[in-house]
Design a protein around this motif. Structure first.
Motif, PDB file in Angstrom:
ATOM      1  N   MET A   1       0.843  -1.197   0.000  1.00  0.00           N
ATOM      2  CA  MET A   1       0.000   0.000   0.000  1.00  0.00           C
ATOM      3  C   MET A   1       0.885   1.257   0.000  1.00  0.00           C
ATOM      4  SD  MET A   1      -3.274  -0.630  -0.039  1.00  0.00           S
ATOM      5  CE  MET A   1      -4.498  -1.882   0.350  1.00  0.00           C
ATOM      6  N   PRO A   2       0.377   2.348  -0.554  1.00  0.00           N
ATOM      7  CA  PRO A   2       1.213   3.553  -0.704  1.00  0.00           C
ATOM      8  C   PRO A   2       1.263   4.437   0.539  1.00  0.00           C
ATOM      9  CG  PRO A   2      -0.896   3.864  -1.801  1.00  0.00           C
ATOM     10  CD  PRO A   2      -0.899   2.452  -1.280  1.00  0.00           C
ATOM     11  N   VAL A   3       2.065   4.031   1.521  1.00  0.00           N
ATOM     12  CA  VAL A   3       2.272   4.834   2.728  1.00  0.00           C
ATOM     13  C   VAL A   3       3.756   5.125   2.883  1.00  0.00           C
ATOM     14  CG1 VAL A   3       2.123   4.901   5.246  1.00  0.00           C
ATOM     15  CG2 VAL A   3       0.242   3.942   3.921  1.00  0.00           C
ATOM     16  N   SER A   4       4.097   6.396   2.997  1.00  0.00           N
ATOM     17  CA  SER A   4       5.467   6.828   3.264  1.00  0.00           C
ATOM     18  C   SER A   4       5.553   7.281   4.720  1.00  0.00           C
ATOM     19  CB  SER A   4       5.870   7.997   2.360  1.00  0.00           C
ATOM     20  OG  SER A   4       5.773   7.656   1.000  1.00  0.00           O
ATOM     21  N   VAL A   5       6.617   6.874   5.415  1.00  0.00           N
ATOM     22  CA  VAL A   5       6.829   7.275   6.803  1.00  0.00           C
ATOM     23  C   VAL A   5       8.135   8.068   6.884  1.00  0.00           C
ATOM     24  CG1 VAL A   5       6.949   6.527   9.201  1.00  0.00           C
ATOM     25  CG2 VAL A   5       5.721   5.134   7.535  1.00  0.00           C
ATOM     26  N   VAL A   6       8.062   9.279   7.396  1.00  0.00           N
ATOM     27  CA  VAL A   6       9.247  10.128   7.534  1.00  0.00           C
ATOM     28  C   VAL A   6       9.703  10.084   8.994  1.00  0.00           C
ATOM     29  CG1 VAL A   6      10.183  12.455   7.277  1.00  0.00           C
ATOM     30  CG2 VAL A   6       8.465  11.605   5.659  1.00  0.00           C
ATOM     31  N   VAL A   7      10.960   9.680   9.201  1.00  0.00           N
ATOM     32  CA  VAL A   7      11.495   9.440  10.543  1.00  0.00           C
ATOM     33  C   VAL A   7      12.750  10.285  10.754  1.00  0.00           C
ATOM     34  CG1 VAL A   7      12.326   7.682  12.152  1.00  0.00           C
ATOM     35  CG2 VAL A   7      10.680   7.062  10.382  1.00  0.00           C
ATOM     36  N   GLY A   8      12.869  10.881  11.933  1.00  0.00           N
ATOM     37  CA  GLY A   8      14.099  11.569  12.293  1.00  0.00           C
ATOM     38  C   GLY A   8      15.127  10.566  12.785  1.00  0.00           C
ATOM     39  N   GLY A   9      16.344  10.629  12.265  1.00  0.00           N
ATOM     40  CA  GLY A   9      17.355   9.650  12.613  1.00  0.00           C
ATOM     41  C   GLY A   9      18.235  10.047  13.775  1.00  0.00           C
ATOM     42  N   GLN A  10      18.015  11.228  14.347  1.00  0.00           N
ATOM     43  CA  GLN A  10      18.878  11.694  15.429  1.00  0.00           C
ATOM     44  C   GLN A  10      18.041  12.178  16.612  1.00  0.00           C
ATOM     45  OE1 GLN A  10      20.643  14.072  12.444  1.00  0.00           O
ATOM     46  NE2 GLN A  10      22.543  12.894  12.355  1.00  0.00           N
ATOM     47  N   TYR A  11      18.050  13.473  16.913  1.00  0.00           N
ATOM     48  CA  TYR A  11      17.394  13.967  18.125  1.00  0.00           C
ATOM     49  C   TYR A  11      16.357  15.043  17.813  1.00  0.00           C
ATOM     50  CZ  TYR A  11      21.791  11.918  19.609  1.00  0.00           C
ATOM     51  OH  TYR A  11      22.854  11.067  19.756  1.00  0.00           O
ATOM     52  N   GLY A  12      15.758  14.974  16.634  1.00  0.00           N
ATOM     53  CA  GLY A  12      14.852  16.019  16.195  1.00  0.00           C
ATOM     54  C   GLY A  12      15.608  17.102  15.450  1.00  0.00           C
ATOM     55  N   ALA A  28       2.119  13.369  -4.946  1.00  0.00           N
ATOM     56  CA  ALA A  28       0.718  13.819  -4.994  1.00  0.00           C
ATOM     57  C   ALA A  28      -0.093  13.152  -3.878  1.00  0.00           C
ATOM     58  CB  ALA A  28       0.108  13.536  -6.359  1.00  0.00           C
ATOM     59  N   ALA A  29       0.385  13.273  -2.643  1.00  0.00           N
ATOM     60  CA  ALA A  29      -0.271  12.623  -1.504  1.00  0.00           C
ATOM     61  C   ALA A  29      -1.694  13.125  -1.326  1.00  0.00           C
ATOM     62  CB  ALA A  29       0.536  12.872  -0.234  1.00  0.00           C
ATOM     63  N   HIS A  30      -2.561  12.216  -0.922  1.00  0.00           N
ATOM     64  CA  HIS A  30      -3.947  12.583  -0.614  1.00  0.00           C
ATOM     65  C   HIS A  30      -4.070  13.022   0.845  1.00  0.00           C
ATOM     66  CE1 HIS A  30      -8.343  12.281  -1.439  1.00  0.00           C
ATOM     67  NE2 HIS A  30      -8.388  12.156  -0.126  1.00  0.00           N
ATOM     68  N   CYS A  31      -3.409  12.275   1.751  1.00  0.00           N
ATOM     69  CA  CYS A  31      -3.449  12.589   3.181  1.00  0.00           C
ATOM     70  C   CYS A  31      -2.041  12.756   3.729  1.00  0.00           C
ATOM     71  CB  CYS A  31      -4.132  11.473   3.971  1.00  0.00           C
ATOM     72  SG  CYS A  31      -5.883  11.274   3.654  1.00  0.00           S
ATOM     73  N   VAL A  32      -1.882  13.685   4.659  1.00  0.00           N
ATOM     74  CA  VAL A  32      -0.632  13.845   5.397  1.00  0.00           C
ATOM     75  C   VAL A  32      -0.967  13.766   6.877  1.00  0.00           C
ATOM     76  CG1 VAL A  32       0.632  15.119   3.638  1.00  0.00           C
ATOM     77  CG2 VAL A  32      -0.856  16.371   5.181  1.00  0.00           C
ATOM     78  N   VAL A  33      -0.242  12.936   7.605  1.00  0.00           N
ATOM     79  CA  VAL A  33      -0.587  12.584   8.978  1.00  0.00           C
ATOM     80  C   VAL A  33       0.479  13.094   9.933  1.00  0.00           C
ATOM     81  CG1 VAL A  33      -1.188  10.682  10.531  1.00  0.00           C
ATOM     82  CG2 VAL A  33      -1.644  10.475   8.072  1.00  0.00           C
ATOM     83  N   ARG A  34       0.035  13.732  11.006  1.00  0.00           N
ATOM     84  CA  ARG A  34       0.972  14.170  12.048  1.00  0.00           C
ATOM     85  C   ARG A  34       0.674  13.397  13.328  1.00  0.00           C
ATOM     86  NH1 ARG A  34       3.985  18.822  13.779  1.00  0.00           N
ATOM     87  NH2 ARG A  34       5.200  18.006  15.529  1.00  0.00           N
ATOM     88  N   VAL A  35       1.654  12.659  13.813  1.00  0.00           N
ATOM     89  CA  VAL A  35       1.501  11.915  15.053  1.00  0.00           C
ATOM     90  C   VAL A  35       2.208  12.666  16.177  1.00  0.00           C
ATOM     91  CG1 VAL A  35       1.276   9.694  13.883  1.00  0.00           C
ATOM     92  CG2 VAL A  35       3.546  10.523  14.498  1.00  0.00           C
ATOM     93  N   GLY A  36       2.007  12.206  17.419  1.00  0.00           N
ATOM     94  CA  GLY A  36       2.661  12.848  18.553  1.00  0.00           C
ATOM     95  C   GLY A  36       1.949  14.113  18.992  1.00  0.00           C
ATOM     96  N   LYS A 168      -7.958   3.118  -2.881  1.00  0.00           N
ATOM     97  CA  LYS A 168      -7.901   3.775  -4.190  1.00  0.00           C
ATOM     98  C   LYS A 168      -6.458   3.946  -4.675  1.00  0.00           C
ATOM     99  CE  LYS A 168     -12.076   6.410  -3.097  1.00  0.00           C
ATOM    100  NZ  LYS A 168     -12.606   7.771  -2.775  1.00  0.00           N
ATOM    101  N   ASN A 169      -5.518   3.381  -3.898  1.00  0.00           N
ATOM    102  CA  ASN A 169      -4.094   3.432  -4.239  1.00  0.00           C
ATOM    103  C   ASN A 169      -3.545   4.856  -4.242  1.00  0.00           C
ATOM    104  OD1 ASN A 169      -1.840   1.723  -4.719  1.00  0.00           O
ATOM    105  ND2 ASN A 169      -1.785   2.388  -6.848  1.00  0.00           N
ATOM    106  N   GLU A 170      -4.079   5.693  -3.352  1.00  0.00           N
ATOM    107  CA  GLU A 170      -3.599   7.069  -3.215  1.00  0.00           C
ATOM    108  C   GLU A 170      -2.635   7.148  -2.033  1.00  0.00           C
ATOM    109  OE1 GLU A 170      -6.923  10.020  -4.819  1.00  0.00           O
ATOM    110  OE2 GLU A 170      -7.667   8.790  -3.173  1.00  0.00           O
ATOM    111  N   ARG A 171      -1.673   8.046  -2.129  1.00  0.00           N
ATOM    112  CA  ARG A 171      -0.548   8.126  -1.194  1.00  0.00           C
ATOM    113  C   ARG A 171      -0.918   8.792   0.127  1.00  0.00           C
ATOM    114  NH1 ARG A 171       4.148   5.640  -0.538  1.00  0.00           N
ATOM    115  NH2 ARG A 171       3.925   5.327  -2.802  1.00  0.00           N
ATOM    116  N   ILE A 172      -0.385   8.228   1.225  1.00  0.00           N
ATOM    117  CA  ILE A 172      -0.448   8.835   2.549  1.00  0.00           C
ATOM    118  C   ILE A 172       0.975   9.037   3.049  1.00  0.00           C
ATOM    119  CG2 ILE A 172      -1.100   8.469   4.973  1.00  0.00           C
ATOM    120  CD1 ILE A 172      -3.517   6.896   3.995  1.00  0.00           C
ATOM    121  N   VAL A 173       1.269  10.219   3.572  1.00  0.00           N
ATOM    122  CA  VAL A 173       2.582  10.508   4.155  1.00  0.00           C
ATOM    123  C   VAL A 173       2.410  10.711   5.660  1.00  0.00           C
ATOM    124  CG1 VAL A 173       4.521  12.109   4.243  1.00  0.00           C
ATOM    125  CG2 VAL A 173       3.475  11.543   2.038  1.00  0.00           C
ATOM    126  N   ILE A 174       3.092   9.883   6.443  1.00  0.00           N
ATOM    127  CA  ILE A 174       3.081  10.027   7.904  1.00  0.00           C
ATOM    128  C   ILE A 174       4.303  10.837   8.303  1.00  0.00           C
ATOM    129  CG2 ILE A 174       3.163   8.845  10.121  1.00  0.00           C
ATOM    130  CD1 ILE A 174       1.906   6.421   8.792  1.00  0.00           C
TER     131      ILE A 174
END
Length: 263
Positions: A1-12, A28-36, A168-174
């Protein structure tokens, strides 16, 4: 499924907001997700070349026609939420909040500050950790997004909505928050850590999605990692901003300030 996860590799402060926005635009992401929660901030450069910083909403909502999602794993400061939504001029069609997201109260902020957490480990004092503790404690004092009238226009079943998007095979970016070196479980610097896990797996869980949905994990690093000033934890081979400026050919008074604390 088309989900991209962006992770910090250090201390923010690695530049996750800028990377998440670039990904959302490129794919062309459909949804962008903010956690935390609001204990960290993400900064992007807008169309006019001006920096824009956000502590609650995903900075990648600047990508055209994206929908900002605050899932069950989000911890929401309603005042900051309303400020950022108003600043961007977004309506309920562009912002969706899970009814099961947690709320940060003034009492949460006061608890972190009065217990000495800010001085002891360099906490931002945003109340995020205290709100998370209340949620885990499952006491009657817990407040969820569905019980906050100011959030009612934005409440939606975010799990169902994102599942429909993926079907629908649309992109989500976390847009993950902070950095993996700050994870309370895996960072390796406990107790100099944040109040939650900050790895890719944790972000996917907080979003309410499955690991099988993920087809891309993007780790963001910087040449000179930084931590919040003060007692937030150690850095190997630490150098001063003055030395860094000289090495990089910048002005002598160059320095960076973190988005949430301005330290």
């Amino acid at each position: 499924m088309p989900v991209s996860v962006v992770v910090g590799g250090q201390y923010g402060s690695e530049g996750k907001g800028k990377v998440a926005l670039a990904l959302a635009r490129e794919k062309a992401a459909h949804c962008v997700v903010r956690v935390g929660g609001t204990n960290s901030g993400h900064t992007i450069i807008d169309e006019r070349g001006e920096p824009r910083s956000f502590r609650q909403l995903p900075a990648s909502v600047f990508a055209k026609d994206t929908i900002a999602v605050l899932p069950p794993g989000a911890l929401i400061d309603v005042d900051i939420f309303e400020k950022e939504v108003a600043e961007l001029g977004l309506g309920p069609d562009r912002v969706k909040v899970s009814p099961f997201a947690s709320l940060i109260s003034p009492e949460d902020r006061e608890k972190e500050r009065s217990t000495g957490l800010v001085d002891r480990i360099g906490s931002t004092g945003s109340g995020t950790g205290a709100a998370l503790v209340r949620r885990i404690d499952r006491g009657s004092a817990v407040r969820l997004a569905k019980g906050e009238p100011r959030l009612h226009p934005y409440i939606d079943d975010t799990a169902r909505m994102m599942r429909d998007v993926l079907t629908k095979n649309e992109r989500i970016v976390i847009e993950g928050s902070q950095g993996s070196g700050l994870s309370v479980l895996h960072g390796g610097f406990y107790p100099h850590a944040t109040s939650r896990d900050t790895t890719a797996a944790a972000f996917v869980s907080e979003a309410g999605l499955s690991p099988f949905d993920v087809d891309e994990i993007v780790l963001v690093l910087r040449a000179h990692p930084i931590r919040v000033a003060g007692t937030s934890g150690p850095l190997e081979d630490e150098m001063s901003w003055k030395d860094l400026a000289a090495e990089a050919g910048l002005s002598e008074d160059y320095q960076e300030l973190t988005t949430a604390t301005k330290k």
